[in-house]
Design an enzyme around this catalytic site. Structure first.
Site, PDB file in Angstrom:
ATOM      1  N   THR A   1       5.343 -10.784   0.944  1.00 25.20           N
ATOM      2  CA  THR A   1       5.512 -10.949   2.222  1.00 25.20           C
ATOM      3  C   THR A   1       6.046 -12.274   2.398  1.00 25.20           C
ATOM      4  OG1 THR A   1       4.381  -9.275   2.714  1.00 25.20           O
ATOM      5  CG2 THR A   1       4.971 -10.832   4.628  1.00 25.20           C
TER       6      THR A   1
ATOM      7  N   ASP B   1       0.182  -8.519  -2.263  1.00 25.76           N
ATOM      8  CA  ASP B   1       0.796  -8.507  -0.813  1.00 25.76           C
ATOM      9  C   ASP B   1      -0.323  -8.536   0.133  1.00 25.76           C
ATOM     10  OD1 ASP B   1       2.520  -8.139   1.132  1.00 25.76           O
ATOM     11  OD2 ASP B   1       2.701  -5.999   1.253  1.00 25.76           O
TER      12      ASP B   1
ATOM     13  N   ASP C   1      -3.432  -0.928   1.672  1.00 22.77           N
ATOM     14  CA  ASP C   1      -1.966  -1.195   1.071  1.00 22.77           C
ATOM     15  C   ASP C   1      -1.706  -1.716  -0.243  1.00 22.77           C
ATOM     16  OD1 ASP C   1       0.851  -0.915   1.155  1.00 22.77           O
ATOM     17  OD2 ASP C   1       0.994  -1.909   2.956  1.00 22.77           O
TER      18      ASP C   1
ATOM     19  N   LYS D   1      -2.278 -10.282   3.066  1.00 17.07           N
ATOM     20  CA  LYS D   1      -1.818 -10.892   4.408  1.00 17.07           C
ATOM     21  C   LYS D   1      -2.646 -10.166   5.453  1.00 17.07           C
ATOM     22  CE  LYS D   1       1.875  -7.455   4.998  1.00 17.07           C
ATOM     23  NZ  LYS D   1       3.423  -7.072   5.061  1.00 17.07           N
TER      24      LYS D   1
ATOM     25  N   ASN E   1      -2.536  -6.654   6.169  1.00 14.44           N
ATOM     26  CA  ASN E   1      -3.115  -5.501   5.137  1.00 14.44           C
ATOM     27  C   ASN E   1      -4.596  -5.862   4.880  1.00 14.44           C
ATOM     28  OD1 ASN E   1      -0.780  -4.253   4.581  1.00 14.44           O
ATOM     29  ND2 ASN E   1      -0.389  -5.808   2.731  1.00 14.44           N
TER      30      ASN E   1
END
Length: 691
Positions: free
Chosen positions: A205, A168, A185, A170, A173
């Site tokens: 995401t 994840d 995260d 991104k 994060n």
């Protein structure tokens, strides 16, 4: 968890309805069971401001009441994890995260639980995430992208070496602490048991998810993080993700078909284009390894800052090499970024005012005496703050109507012989460089006294109570109290950011509760409240409210729409324009403060000494911002003290409960506040005179 009760305060001289009692704060206790099976409290934390939420967790600041250290705490309600799968997911996140220690990974501090919540204490990243960075900057220069991407790639390499896939990655994060990237995260992270293992869970995401996760035919592995790295790099260079559309199905289709391109108008180096293109490849096996990315020509031999300044969070910093298209230099930027960067927020504001069309330009013309911008947040460099003027080109002033009669004058304090208190007053004489608390002409003094007689009477009573409380507390024979220090909720009436343009107009400010305002040199003031106060009878209208008070005491209340449409007097219209310019400048550089419900306040008066700038607030509290970046507020008739130390740790305590032996720094500043209060009281008694 328990709440500290509100302390009782003496209210003599002040109507009870004017005192705002501090709200109790929530205390969270951490317990452990010792070797004998007895439960012991090992730590207590004060729950602070809300930071954000995601999934089952809500994140708050948590301050250790013993050490003063502030953590970012993920609080997960146990009732939300009723299903075993959800609980196992949280346990996996804790197990993976606590095992990592890397300068570019958010540090895992500790974990505990009580009957209602799981608590995960993490390193607090003071500059939020790269999502906020990009929201302010729109896009970054290539050398900045190199700076951040190197750190991201090294952190991901550290994880992959331990067979951990984040899944994840991104901008939301990727957190920033002291201008360094920290990956956080790990809610979707997984750890492989062997290198060739494949995972099949569809997660991620939408804008950053890899095509093999969406297709689900062959499973996925470390390559999904590399794909996300390519999306992140593209987003930092361009300003928007490569596959982003208005519809989720369309975004997924573009990812599966690898449909994306660089904007035609964007001036990017060929090395940057080649690296992104090599990463965003449908086949996972065709993507470059992390080592290959780091050795790519985009990084190799190109200028990369060793450290970015904090101003880079909101504006383009100065680089030792000036980027230019086809110049052969190692850094390239779009033409929009080739102009010289402003090195301080004051110069950013000055540039906007210089470029503003009439009548704004006439209102804001700069001159070499124009003071610099001061900001309480860490988003701005501090090398020019408190007393050092920014030099700008000299221009002829276009508007002198807002100048104060005491412009360029210094207060002179008369001495009385044989008094220790008057000796302190006399020592302040040379420090007073700006005093908005007094007027220097008889005519202005008379009108000002008449307009605010009740307010001044209550304000003087508050000053007397504050001075009396401090004088009693700071005496050498003060009895020591045996009870522990009480920690209270931080005040909401707090100047968060300010800019001093008093050489021509006045002081603009932003409060922590979302209020924007200005105090002008002619003693008028204006405030923009984020929502109506209860005393503003506008029914269900939740539009922002502008309150204006003239130096004669006339009061005008308008909605922001009415202020734009109404045929206001020329001077009031100017001041509304000034207010909006101040607000836009603060929000452009630091973002808006979160609006808070309840009664809202404003700044009433201010002045400066060589050691601090002093603010008087509408709730009759007094705030001092010192040269060394510490801050202090005295409120509730001097019974409550809020102090921000050099490490930027804020604590609010009842004055009588403070242990000064362990707080010499605070004791020194409270003595200074006592002297300031004594000066103000003597001034109100007529013991001051203008030169």
């Amino acid at each position: 968890m328990k709440a500290i009760p509100r302390p009782a305060f003496k209210t003599q001289g002040i109507p009870s309805d004017t005192l705002i009692q501090p709200q109790p704060i929530e205390i969270i206790n951490e317990y452990e069971i010792d070797s004998t099976g007895v439960q012991q409290c090992v730590a207590s934390y004060a729950k602070g401001r809300f930071l954000g939420k995601g999934g089952f967790a809500r994140c708050y600041e948590l301050r250790d009441l013993t050490t003063g250290k502030i953590h970012a705490c993920k609080m997960v309600e146990k009732s939300s994890l009723a299903k075993p799968r959800a609980l196992n997911k949280l346990k996996t996140e804790i197990r993976i995260h606590r095992a990592m220690e890397h300068p570019n990974v958010v540090k895992f501090n500790r974990y505990f639980e009580d009957d209602k919540y799981y608590y995960i204490l993490l390193e607090l990243c003071n500059h939020k995430s790269m999502m906020e960075l990009l929201r302010k900057r729109k896009s970054l220069a290539e050398c900045e992208v190199r700076y951040y991407m190197k750190q991201i790639v090294l952190a991901v390499k550290y994880m992959h070496d331990r067979r951990i896939i984040h899944r994840d990655l991104k901008l939301g994060n990727l957190f920033i602490r002291e201008m360094r990237v920290k990956i956080g995260d790990f809610g979707l992270a997984t750890q492989l048991t062997e290198e060739k293992e494949r995972k099949w869970t569809i997660c991620g995401t939408p804008n950053y998810i890899a095509p093999e996760i969406l297709m689900g035919k062959t499973g996925h592995s470390f390559e999904v993080d590399i794909w996300s790295i390519g999306v992140i790099m593209y987003t930092l260079l361009v300003g928007t993700p490569p596959f982003e559309t208005d519809k989720l199905e369309t975004t997924y289709h573009r990812i599966k078909t690898n449909t994306w391109s660089f904007p035609d108008h964007l001036d990017l180096s060929q090395e940057a284009r080649n690296l992104v293109s090599s990463i965003l490849t449908i086949s996972p096996d065709a993507r470059p390894s992390l080592d290959t990315i780091l050795s790519h020509h985009f990084f190799d031999g190109k200028y990369t800052p060793s450290q970015l300044p904090e101003m880079a969070l909101s504006s383009v910093p100065n680089f030792p090499i000036t980027p230019a298209k086809r110049s052969g230099l190692p850094v390239r930027m779009s033409p929009a970024r080739t102009s010289p960067a402003k090195t301080s927020p004051a110069k950013v504001l000055a540039a906007k005012l210089e470029a503003a069309p009439s009548p704004k330009r006439a209102l804001f013309q700069n001159n070499e005496n124009n003071p610099h911008l001061i900001n309480g947040c860490t988003n701005f460099p501090e090398k020019n703050i408190h007393g050092k003027r920014n030099t700008a080109r000299e221009v002829k002033p276009m508007d002198t109507s807002l100048r104060s009669p005491q412009h360029h004058k210094i207060l002179r304090v008369f001495r009385k012989e044989g008094s220790e208190d008057d000796e302190r007053i006399r020592s302040l004489r040379s420090q007073m460089t700006r005093a908005a608390l007094t007027d220097t002409t008889k005519e202005t003094k008379a009108s000002h006294h008449q307009e605010n007689s009740d307010e001044n009477e209550q304000g003087r009573a508050t000053l007397e109570l504050m001075h009396k409380s401090l004088a009693a507390t700071l005496t050498s024979d003060r009895p020591k109290e045996t009870r522990s220090e009480e920690v209270l909720e931080d005040p909401t009436c707090w100047v968060e950011r300010w800019v001093d343009l008093s050489a021509k107009y006045g002081l603009g400010y932003q409060l922590v509760d979302g209020t924007y305002g200005a105090v002008f040199n002619d003693h008028s003031r204006i405030a923009l409240y984020s929502r109506p106060r209860s005393s503003f009878a506008f029914g269900k209208n939740q539009e922002s409210i502008i309150e204006y008070r003239s130096h004669q005491g006339e009061r005008m209340i308008l909605t922001q729409t009415q202020a734009e449409q109404a045929h206001l007097e020329h001077q009031i219209k100017k001041k509304v324009t000034l207010l909006n310019m101040f607000k836009n400048h603060f929000t452009d550089h630091a973002g808006p403060c979160e609006a808070k419900a309840g009664q809202q306040y404003h700044l009433t008066r201010w002045f400066r000494t060589k050691s601090a700038i002093i603010f008087r607030m509408s709730d009759r509290s007094i705030q001092l911002n010192f040269l060394d970046h510490t801050k202090l507020m005295l409120s509730h008739d001097g019974q409550v003290v809020t102090f921000v130390d050099k490490k930027k740790i804020k604590t609010t305590r009842r004055l009588g409960s403070i242990d000064f032996e362990s707080n010499p720094e605070l004791l020194h500043r409270l003595r200074y506040v006592r002297d300031i209060l004594l000066y103000l009281l003597s001034k109100n008694n007529g013991e001051t005179q203008e030169p």
